[in-house]
Motif scaffolding. Structure first.
Motif, PDB file in Angstrom:
ATOM      1  N   VAL A 128      33.298  71.249 -20.266  1.00 50.21           N
ATOM      2  CA  VAL A 128      33.395  70.642 -21.001  1.00 50.21           C
ATOM      3  C   VAL A 128      31.600  69.896 -21.347  1.00 50.21           C
ATOM      4  O   VAL A 128      31.235  69.575 -20.686  1.00 50.21           O
ATOM      5  CB  VAL A 128      33.920  69.683 -22.175  1.00 50.21           C
ATOM      6  CG1 VAL A 128      35.296  69.975 -21.731  1.00 50.21           C
ATOM      7  CG2 VAL A 128      33.959  67.881 -20.437  1.00 50.21           C
ATOM      8  N   SER A 129      30.957  69.963 -22.609  1.00 46.21           N
ATOM      9  CA  SER A 129      29.563  69.501 -22.862  1.00 46.21           C
ATOM     10  C   SER A 129      30.193  67.785 -23.745  1.00 46.21           C
ATOM     11  O   SER A 129      31.009  67.551 -24.425  1.00 46.21           O
ATOM     12  CB  SER A 129      28.600  70.379 -23.736  1.00 46.21           C
ATOM     13  OG  SER A 129      29.596  71.008 -24.429  1.00 46.21           O
ATOM     14  N   GLY A 130      29.289  67.803 -24.077  1.00 46.79           N
ATOM     15  CA  GLY A 130      28.757  65.856 -25.154  1.00 46.79           C
ATOM     16  C   GLY A 130      29.378  65.022 -23.992  1.00 46.79           C
ATOM     17  O   GLY A 130      29.914  64.179 -24.009  1.00 46.79           O
ATOM     18  N   ARG A 163      35.976  57.695 -21.366  1.00 52.26           N
ATOM     19  CA  ARG A 163      37.053  58.278 -21.119  1.00 52.26           C
ATOM     20  C   ARG A 163      36.810  59.124 -19.593  1.00 52.26           C
ATOM     21  O   ARG A 163      36.793  60.180 -19.033  1.00 52.26           O
ATOM     22  CB  ARG A 163      37.024  59.352 -22.330  1.00 52.26           C
ATOM     23  CG  ARG A 163      36.733  57.936 -23.688  1.00 52.26           C
ATOM     24  CD  ARG A 163      36.550  59.318 -24.415  1.00 52.26           C
ATOM     25  NE  ARG A 163      37.766  60.072 -24.856  1.00 52.26           N
ATOM     26  CZ  ARG A 163      37.334  61.047 -26.038  1.00 52.26           C
ATOM     27  NH1 ARG A 163      36.162  61.366 -26.324  1.00 52.26           N
ATOM     28  NH2 ARG A 163      38.208  61.960 -26.268  1.00 52.26           N
ATOM     29  N   MET A 164      38.335  59.426 -19.924  1.00 51.91           N
ATOM     30  CA  MET A 164      38.835  60.618 -18.611  1.00 51.91           C
ATOM     31  C   MET A 164      38.826  62.157 -19.419  1.00 51.91           C
ATOM     32  O   MET A 164      39.177  62.117 -20.890  1.00 51.91           O
ATOM     33  CB  MET A 164      40.666  59.930 -19.150  1.00 51.91           C
ATOM     34  CG  MET A 164      41.242  61.705 -17.446  1.00 51.91           C
ATOM     35  SD  MET A 164      42.669  60.782 -16.875  1.00 51.91           S
ATOM     36  CE  MET A 164      43.129  62.703 -16.149  1.00 51.91           C
ATOM     37  N   VAL A 165      38.930  62.699 -18.522  1.00 53.04           N
ATOM     38  CA  VAL A 165      37.552  63.958 -19.075  1.00 53.04           C
ATOM     39  C   VAL A 165      39.389  65.548 -19.212  1.00 53.04           C
ATOM     40  O   VAL A 165      39.516  65.504 -19.535  1.00 53.04           O
ATOM     41  CB  VAL A 165      36.819  64.605 -17.956  1.00 53.04           C
ATOM     42  CG1 VAL A 165      36.764  66.092 -18.911  1.00 53.04           C
ATOM     43  CG2 VAL A 165      35.681  63.628 -19.001  1.00 53.04           C
ATOM     44  N   ALA A 175      27.151  67.647 -14.271  1.00 53.40           N
ATOM     45  CA  ALA A 175      28.481  66.501 -13.618  1.00 53.40           C
ATOM     46  C   ALA A 175      29.576  67.583 -13.991  1.00 53.40           C
ATOM     47  O   ALA A 175      30.311  67.296 -14.264  1.00 53.40           O
ATOM     48  CB  ALA A 175      28.535  66.107 -12.840  1.00 53.40           C
ATOM     49  N   LEU A 176      29.079  66.821 -15.748  1.00 54.35           N
ATOM     50  CA  LEU A 176      31.051  66.863 -16.920  1.00 54.35           C
ATOM     51  C   LEU A 176      30.716  68.383 -17.077  1.00 54.35           C
ATOM     52  O   LEU A 176      31.828  68.667 -16.581  1.00 54.35           O
ATOM     53  CB  LEU A 176      29.910  66.036 -18.313  1.00 54.35           C
ATOM     54  CG  LEU A 176      31.376  66.399 -19.010  1.00 54.35           C
ATOM     55  CD1 LEU A 176      32.851  65.454 -18.350  1.00 54.35           C
ATOM     56  CD2 LEU A 176      30.905  65.399 -20.426  1.00 54.35           C
ATOM     57  N   GLY A 177      29.628  68.946 -16.700  1.00 55.31           N
ATOM     58  CA  GLY A 177      29.903  70.828 -16.979  1.00 55.31           C
ATOM     59  C   GLY A 177      30.255  71.110 -16.933  1.00 55.31           C
ATOM     60  O   GLY A 177      31.408  72.246 -16.254  1.00 55.31           O
ATOM     61  N   PHE A 178      29.801  71.110 -14.846  1.00 57.62           N
ATOM     62  CA  PHE A 178      30.565  72.011 -13.666  1.00 57.62           C
ATOM     63  C   PHE A 178      31.674  71.718 -13.493  1.00 57.62           C
ATOM     64  O   PHE A 178      32.991  71.678 -13.312  1.00 57.62           O
ATOM     65  CB  PHE A 178      29.559  71.386 -12.622  1.00 57.62           C
ATOM     66  CG  PHE A 178      29.697  72.281 -11.304  1.00 57.62           C
ATOM     67  CD1 PHE A 178      30.434  73.184 -11.752  1.00 57.62           C
ATOM     68  CD2 PHE A 178      30.203  71.261 -10.388  1.00 57.62           C
ATOM     69  CE1 PHE A 178      30.557  74.006  -9.912  1.00 57.62           C
ATOM     70  CE2 PHE A 178      30.355  71.345  -9.188  1.00 57.62           C
ATOM     71  CZ  PHE A 178      30.892  72.874  -8.339  1.00 57.62           C
ATOM     72  N   LEU A 179      32.193  70.202 -13.452  1.00 62.53           N
ATOM     73  CA  LEU A 179      33.372  69.399 -13.155  1.00 62.53           C
ATOM     74  C   LEU A 179      34.192  69.151 -13.662  1.00 62.53           C
ATOM     75  O   LEU A 179      35.746  69.605 -13.485  1.00 62.53           O
ATOM     76  CB  LEU A 179      33.501  68.345 -12.479  1.00 62.53           C
ATOM     77  CG  LEU A 179      32.695  67.937 -11.673  1.00 62.53           C
ATOM     78  CD1 LEU A 179      32.212  66.657 -10.882  1.00 62.53           C
ATOM     79  CD2 LEU A 179      32.999  68.622 -10.585  1.00 62.53           C
ATOM     80  N   GLY A 180      33.925  69.227 -15.740  1.00 56.97           N
ATOM     81  CA  GLY A 180      34.741  69.476 -16.384  1.00 56.97           C
ATOM     82  C   GLY A 180      35.446  70.773 -17.638  1.00 56.97           C
ATOM     83  O   GLY A 180      36.259  70.236 -18.289  1.00 56.97           O
ATOM     84  N   PHE A 231      39.090  58.288  -8.112  1.00 60.33           N
ATOM     85  CA  PHE A 231      38.994  59.700  -9.310  1.00 60.33           C
ATOM     86  C   PHE A 231      37.526  59.530  -8.769  1.00 60.33           C
ATOM     87  O   PHE A 231      36.632  59.424  -7.890  1.00 60.33           O
ATOM     88  CB  PHE A 231      38.783  58.242 -10.318  1.00 60.33           C
ATOM     89  CG  PHE A 231      39.896  57.334 -10.547  1.00 60.33           C
ATOM     90  CD1 PHE A 231      40.743  58.037 -10.940  1.00 60.33           C
ATOM     91  CD2 PHE A 231      40.077  55.852  -9.754  1.00 60.33           C
ATOM     92  CE1 PHE A 231      41.954  56.879 -12.216  1.00 60.33           C
ATOM     93  CE2 PHE A 231      41.606  55.504  -9.980  1.00 60.33           C
ATOM     94  CZ  PHE A 231      42.491  56.082 -11.223  1.00 60.33           C
ATOM     95  N   ILE A 232      37.562  60.555  -9.652  1.00 64.64           N
ATOM     96  CA  ILE A 232      35.966  61.678 -10.012  1.00 64.64           C
ATOM     97  C   ILE A 232      34.695  61.162 -10.775  1.00 64.64           C
ATOM     98  O   ILE A 232      35.949  61.302 -11.943  1.00 64.64           O
ATOM     99  CB  ILE A 232      35.891  63.092  -9.528  1.00 64.64           C
ATOM    100  CG1 ILE A 232      36.368  63.404  -7.981  1.00 64.64           C
ATOM    101  CG2 ILE A 232      34.710  64.109  -9.494  1.00 64.64           C
ATOM    102  CD1 ILE A 232      36.630  64.742  -7.997  1.00 64.64           C
ATOM    103  N   ILE A 233      34.358  60.862 -10.933  1.00 63.70           N
ATOM    104  CA  ILE A 233      33.499  60.330 -12.492  1.00 63.70           C
ATOM    105  C   ILE A 233      31.929  60.761 -12.361  1.00 63.70           C
ATOM    106  O   ILE A 233      31.316  61.137 -11.042  1.00 63.70           O
ATOM    107  CB  ILE A 233      33.434  58.334 -12.387  1.00 63.70           C
ATOM    108  CG1 ILE A 233      34.219  58.145 -11.661  1.00 63.70           C
ATOM    109  CG2 ILE A 233      32.329  58.736 -13.209  1.00 63.70           C
ATOM    110  CD1 ILE A 233      33.952  56.604 -11.895  1.00 63.70           C
ATOM    111  N   ALA A 234      32.390  62.179 -12.981  1.00 63.70           N
ATOM    112  CA  ALA A 234      30.446  62.481 -13.697  1.00 63.70           C
ATOM    113  C   ALA A 234      29.976  61.959 -14.018  1.00 63.70           C
ATOM    114  O   ALA A 234      29.624  61.193 -15.328  1.00 63.70           O
ATOM    115  CB  ALA A 234      31.398  63.592 -14.349  1.00 63.70           C
TER     116      ALA A 234
END
Ligand code: URA
Length: 175
Positions: free
Chosen positions: A123-125, A132-134, A116-121, A108-111
Motif C-alpha cells: 500500500v502507499s500513503g 496503525r496496523m496495515v 518499506a510500507l510499499g514493499f511489505l504492505g 510484530f513487523i513495523i514498516a
C-alpha cells in the motif's frame, strides 16, 4: 545470520564500504523495525539506523517502552546519494529480510517509511498508515510508522511521538 560481504545480488555492492549491512538489536525481538536502506553513517559503521534518524527512532522506541526491538532495512547496501532503492534492488535483497524474519521470529513487523510500507504492505500513503496496523506479513501483524528522516525534514515530531504511542497500543491490543 552471517553478513554476506560478498553479496552481488544487485549492483549496489559496487559503490559501498559495507556490503549487506545486517540487522541490529534483539535476536528474539518483539518488534522488527524495517527501514528503507542504509545511509552514509550506516555505511561507515556497518550497522542500520546509527545516524541521526536512527537515533530519533531509537529514542521513540525507548520512550514508549516497546520491549525487545530489532532494526533492519529492506535494502542492505547504501544507494548512491541516498536515492530510493530501485524495485529490482529491493527484489534482489528480499532474501535477506525473509531469512531475518524466519530466524528472529518477531511478534510484530513495523514498516518504517513509505518504501518499506510499499514493499511489505503493498500500500502507499505512509502518513495515513503511520501508527496503525496495515495487514499481515505471513502470520505476523504488520504495522507502520513514518520515517524519522521525514520527521526531521518536516518537523512532525509531535505526530511521530503520537504515532508511536498508538503503535504500542495497537500491538498491546492484538497481543
Ligand atoms: N534510514 C533507513 O531507512 N535505514 C537506515 O538504516 C538509516 C536511515
Amino acid at each position: 545470520m552471517e553478513q554476506n560481504r560478498d553479496c552481488k545480488l544487485c549492483p549496489l555492492y559496487k559503490g559501498v564500504k559495507s556490503v549487506c549491512i545486517p540487522g541490529r538489536g534483539s535476536s528474539k525481538p518483539k518488534y522488527l523495525f524495517v527501514g528503507e536502506a542504509p545511509g552514509a553513517d550506516e555505511d561507515e559503521g556497518n550497522q542500520p539506523f546509527i545516524g541521526r534518524s536512527g537515533m530519533l527512532l531509537v529514542e521513540q522506541i525507548k520512550k514508549v517502552q516497546m520491549g525487545p526491538a530489532r532494526l533492519t532495512n529492506v535494502v542492505r547496501c547504501r544507494p548512491p546519494e541516498n536515492r530510493q532503492p530501485e524495485p529490482e534492488e529491493i527484489k534482489a535483497c528480499r532474501v535477506y529480510l525473509k531469512q531475518e524474519i524466519e530466524e528472529t521470529k518477531p511478534k510484530f513487523i513495523i514498516a518504517v517509511g513509505g518504501v518499506a510500507l510499499g514493499f511489505l504492505g503493498k500500500v502507499s500513503g505512509i502518513l495515513n498508515w503511520s501508527g496503525r496496523m496495515v495487514g499481515m506479513v505471513g502470520k505476523i501483524p504488520l504495522l507502520a510508522v513514518m520515517h524519522p528522516s521525514y520527521v526531521m525534514r518536516s518537523g512532525y515530531y509531535d505526530d511521530f511521538a503520537k504515532d508511536f504511542v498508538s503503535l504500542k497500543n495497537v500491538a498491546d491490543t492484538i497481543e
